[in-house]
Design an enzyme around this catalytic site. Structure first.
Site, PDB file in Angstrom:
ATOM      1  N   GLN A  10      -2.523 -12.079   8.092  1.00  0.00           N
ATOM      2  CA  GLN A  10      -2.714 -11.818   6.659  1.00  0.00           C
ATOM      3  C   GLN A  10      -2.031 -12.914   5.832  1.00  0.00           C
ATOM      4  O   GLN A  10      -2.569 -13.389   4.828  1.00  0.00           O
ATOM      5  CB  GLN A  10      -2.149 -10.448   6.297  1.00  0.00           C
ATOM      6  CG  GLN A  10      -2.183 -10.147   4.821  1.00  0.00           C
ATOM      7  CD  GLN A  10      -1.852  -8.687   4.528  1.00  0.00           C
ATOM      8  OE1 GLN A  10      -2.722  -7.847   4.568  1.00  0.00           O
ATOM      9  NE2 GLN A  10      -0.601  -8.394   4.247  1.00  0.00           N
ATOM     10  N   MET A  50       0.841  -1.203   0.000  1.00  0.00           N
ATOM     11  CA  MET A  50       0.000   0.000   0.000  1.00  0.00           C
ATOM     12  C   MET A  50       0.878   1.256   0.000  1.00  0.00           C
ATOM     13  O   MET A  50       0.412   2.343   0.359  1.00  0.00           O
ATOM     14  CB  MET A  50      -0.935  -0.011   1.207  1.00  0.00           C
ATOM     15  CG  MET A  50      -1.900  -1.191   1.156  1.00  0.00           C
ATOM     16  SD  MET A  50      -3.446  -0.875   1.986  1.00  0.00           S
ATOM     17  CE  MET A  50      -2.877  -0.644   3.630  1.00  0.00           C
ATOM     18  N   GLY A  51       2.142   1.093  -0.378  1.00  0.00           N
ATOM     19  CA  GLY A  51       3.025   2.255  -0.474  1.00  0.00           C
ATOM     20  C   GLY A  51       3.556   2.695   0.874  1.00  0.00           C
ATOM     21  O   GLY A  51       3.553   1.917   1.832  1.00  0.00           O
ATOM     22  N   GLN A 108     -10.368  -2.348   2.653  1.00  0.00           N
ATOM     23  CA  GLN A 108      -9.838  -3.062   3.814  1.00  0.00           C
ATOM     24  C   GLN A 108      -9.722  -2.168   5.054  1.00  0.00           C
ATOM     25  O   GLN A 108      -9.285  -2.612   6.106  1.00  0.00           O
ATOM     26  CB  GLN A 108      -8.492  -3.722   3.503  1.00  0.00           C
ATOM     27  CG  GLN A 108      -7.324  -2.761   3.382  1.00  0.00           C
ATOM     28  CD  GLN A 108      -6.090  -3.501   2.884  1.00  0.00           C
ATOM     29  OE1 GLN A 108      -6.039  -3.959   1.747  1.00  0.00           O
ATOM     30  NE2 GLN A 108      -5.090  -3.656   3.749  1.00  0.00           N
ATOM     31  N   HIS A 149       9.445  -3.507   3.342  1.00  0.00           N
ATOM     32  CA  HIS A 149       8.945  -3.851   2.001  1.00  0.00           C
ATOM     33  C   HIS A 149      10.098  -4.282   1.089  1.00  0.00           C
ATOM     34  O   HIS A 149       9.952  -5.179   0.261  1.00  0.00           O
ATOM     35  CB  HIS A 149       8.242  -2.649   1.356  1.00  0.00           C
ATOM     36  CG  HIS A 149       7.036  -2.152   2.101  1.00  0.00           C
ATOM     37  ND1 HIS A 149       7.029  -0.974   2.796  1.00  0.00           N
ATOM     38  CD2 HIS A 149       5.801  -2.688   2.247  1.00  0.00           C
ATOM     39  CE1 HIS A 149       5.830  -0.790   3.334  1.00  0.00           C
ATOM     40  NE2 HIS A 149       5.070  -1.801   3.024  1.00  0.00           N
ATOM     41  N   ARG A 200       3.241   3.000   9.755  1.00  0.00           N
ATOM     42  CA  ARG A 200       2.624   3.738  10.862  1.00  0.00           C
ATOM     43  C   ARG A 200       3.639   4.321  11.835  1.00  0.00           C
ATOM     44  O   ARG A 200       3.301   5.231  12.602  1.00  0.00           O
ATOM     45  CB  ARG A 200       1.683   2.822  11.639  1.00  0.00           C
ATOM     46  CG  ARG A 200       0.470   2.419  10.849  1.00  0.00           C
ATOM     47  CD  ARG A 200      -0.220   1.259  11.518  1.00  0.00           C
ATOM     48  NE  ARG A 200      -1.354   0.823  10.709  1.00  0.00           N
ATOM     49  CZ  ARG A 200      -2.612   0.829  11.129  1.00  0.00           C
ATOM     50  NH1 ARG A 200      -2.913   1.195  12.349  1.00  0.00           N
ATOM     51  NH2 ARG A 200      -3.581   0.438  10.330  1.00  0.00           N
ATOM     52  N   GLY A 234       4.890 -10.348   4.132  1.00  0.00           N
ATOM     53  CA  GLY A 234       5.711 -10.214   5.339  1.00  0.00           C
ATOM     54  C   GLY A 234       5.092 -10.894   6.550  1.00  0.00           C
ATOM     55  O   GLY A 234       3.885 -10.780   6.786  1.00  0.00           O
ATOM     56  N   HIS A 275       9.188   1.153   3.049  1.00  0.00           N
ATOM     57  CA  HIS A 275      10.345   1.219   3.960  1.00  0.00           C
ATOM     58  C   HIS A 275      11.164  -0.056   3.769  1.00  0.00           C
ATOM     59  O   HIS A 275      10.812  -0.914   2.924  1.00  0.00           O
ATOM     60  CB  HIS A 275       9.882   1.387   5.411  1.00  0.00           C
ATOM     61  CG  HIS A 275       8.828   0.386   5.822  1.00  0.00           C
ATOM     62  ND1 HIS A 275       9.075  -0.957   5.948  1.00  0.00           N
ATOM     63  CD2 HIS A 275       7.501   0.544   6.090  1.00  0.00           C
ATOM     64  CE1 HIS A 275       7.974  -1.584   6.316  1.00  0.00           C
ATOM     65  NE2 HIS A 275       6.992  -0.692   6.393  1.00  0.00           N
TER      66      HIS A 275
HETATM   67  P1  AMP Z   1       1.603  -2.897   3.474  1.00  0.00           P
HETATM   68  O1  AMP Z   1       2.116  -1.908   2.500  1.00  0.00           O
HETATM   69  O2  AMP Z   1       1.682  -2.443   4.900  1.00  0.00           O
HETATM   70  O3  AMP Z   1       0.265  -3.467   3.108  1.00  0.00           O
HETATM   71  O4  AMP Z   1       2.620  -4.114   3.412  1.00  0.00           O
HETATM   72  C1  AMP Z   1       2.930  -4.744   2.196  1.00  0.00           C
HETATM   73  C2  AMP Z   1       3.693  -5.997   2.492  1.00  0.00           C
HETATM   74  O5  AMP Z   1       4.892  -5.670   3.191  1.00  0.00           O
HETATM   75  C3  AMP Z   1       2.905  -6.978   3.392  1.00  0.00           C
HETATM   76  O6  AMP Z   1       3.155  -8.296   2.931  1.00  0.00           O
HETATM   77  C4  AMP Z   1       3.526  -6.747   4.734  1.00  0.00           C
HETATM   78  O7  AMP Z   1       3.439  -7.858   5.597  1.00  0.00           O
HETATM   79  C5  AMP Z   1       4.986  -6.478   4.344  1.00  0.00           C
HETATM   80  N1  AMP Z   1       5.688  -5.782   5.432  1.00  0.00           N
HETATM   81  C6  AMP Z   1       5.311  -4.641   6.051  1.00  0.00           C
HETATM   82  N2  AMP Z   1       6.183  -4.331   7.038  1.00  0.00           N
HETATM   83  C7  AMP Z   1       7.122  -5.308   7.043  1.00  0.00           C
HETATM   84  C8  AMP Z   1       8.284  -5.559   7.837  1.00  0.00           C
HETATM   85  N3  AMP Z   1       8.633  -4.774   8.828  1.00  0.00           N
HETATM   86  N4  AMP Z   1       9.017  -6.665   7.547  1.00  0.00           N
HETATM   87  C9  AMP Z   1       8.646  -7.504   6.545  1.00  0.00           C
HETATM   88  N5  AMP Z   1       7.566  -7.314   5.760  1.00  0.00           N
HETATM   89  C10 AMP Z   1       6.809  -6.239   6.016  1.00  0.00           C
END
Ligand code: AMP
Length: 282
Positions: free
Chosen positions: A153, A29-30, A60, A36, A187, A147, A33
């Site tokens: 999830q 979702m952008g 969501q 990702h 966050r 992740g 960091h």
């Molecule tokens: P999001 O953009 O928050 O929806 O995350 C996109 C993907 O990045 C999801 O599969 C998350 O689980 C993964 N992700 C987010 N934070 C981390 C992290 N600290 N370590 C590993 N994967 C992550």
């Protein structure tokens, strides 16, 4: 890096450009960091032609304010993806993904989607399953990378893959942490430096409870001890902190039966909701 905004352009490119390579897909979702980037790197390590999507999925978010506050940093995201060697960025609009009807389908995945995040954020996983299904259909990946930070999830998507996309290989990548142990998250940007330091206690609490359980203490006692030692500060407002059977996402009392166990936590730190987990088998 190629950037596409429509499914048609993306598919046209992937039909020609992959050069017979397996396609690796990282949905996000952008507000990207280093966490990702671990997923992008793993896809690259596995020699995949790597596609990342950035789409802040409205269905969501069970809380409109949370959606509004979601950070957007597309220029920095593109720079990070470029540096990490991502091949393609898919950047659709809501209309491209949903047409006129921006709603989630309803799914019954049993406990894995109904407990914890499913219970605290009603409709959340219906939104996640709906958009991830649409994205998988658009990208047609050979492998996908998610992740462990979002353990539940992962369990939900693993189920989606098993039932609807059996030819996709699902990969779960370990949580990337900041130096103090805090799980990297979009966050975290909303925390002050002092709050970030204190928020590292969430991981310390998880490790403390894990160690006590491994030493043979009952889970409830181990978790109570972690709460008292690390999460007593008034900054914290704990939503849940449980031992779970990770494959079922159901509360467990002991780790005696064979299986994969995890400690899962959701905790408000000031007005920021943070989640984290550790596997007992690491
Ligand atoms: P999001 O953009 O928050 O929806 O995350 C996109 C993907 O990045 C999801 O599969 C998350 O689980 C993964 N992700 C987010 N934070 C981390 C992290 N600290 N370590 C590993 N994967 C992550």
């Amino acid at each position: 890096m190629f950037v596409f905004k429509t499914v048609t352009d993306l598919q046209q490119h992937l039909n020609l450009a992959g050069n017979g390579k397996r396609i690796g897909f990282v949905p996000t979702m952008g507000a990207l960091h280093e966490g990702h980037m671990q997923l992008i790197k793993e896809s690259r390590n596995k020699q995949c032609y790597t596609v990342c999507s950035i789409f802040v999925n409205p269905t969501q978010f069970n809380n409109a304010a949370d959606l509004e506050k979601y950070p957007v940093s597309i220029e920095n995201d593109m720079k990070l993806l470029d540096e990490a060697g991502c091949d393609v960025l898919f950047l659709p609009t809501a209309a491209e993904m949903y047409g006129d009807d921006i709603t989630a389908d309803a799914y019954d995945y049993g406990a894995i989607a109904a407990t914890y995040e499913g219970e605290k954020r009603p409709g959340h996983f219906d939104g996640v399953i709906t958009i991830v299904g649409k994205l998988f259909t658009a990208v047609e990946p050979d492998e996908v990378f998610f992740g462990q930070k979002d353990l539940q999830q992962c369990m939900v998507i693993r189920h989606l893959v098993k039932t609807d996309f059996p030819f996709i290989l699902f990969n779960m990548i370990p949580t990337y942490r900041e130096e103090n142990g805090l799980a990297a998250s979009s966050r975290n940007r909303r925390l002050t430096q002092d709050q970030k330091e204190k928020a590292s206690n969430i991981y310390k609490g998880l490790l403390h409870a894990k160690q006590l359980i491994k030493l043979g203490h009952p889970a409830e006692e181990a978790i109570d001890s972690a709460k008292k030692t690390y999460l007593a500060d008034e900054l914290f407002n704990l939503e849940y902190f449980d031992l779970v059977d990770a494959n079922l996402m159901q509360k467990a009392v002991t780790t005696e039966a064979p299986g994969e166990y995890a400690l899962v936590i959701a905790c408000w730190c000031a007005d920021v909701r943070l989640i984290d987990n550790v596997l007992l088998t690491d």
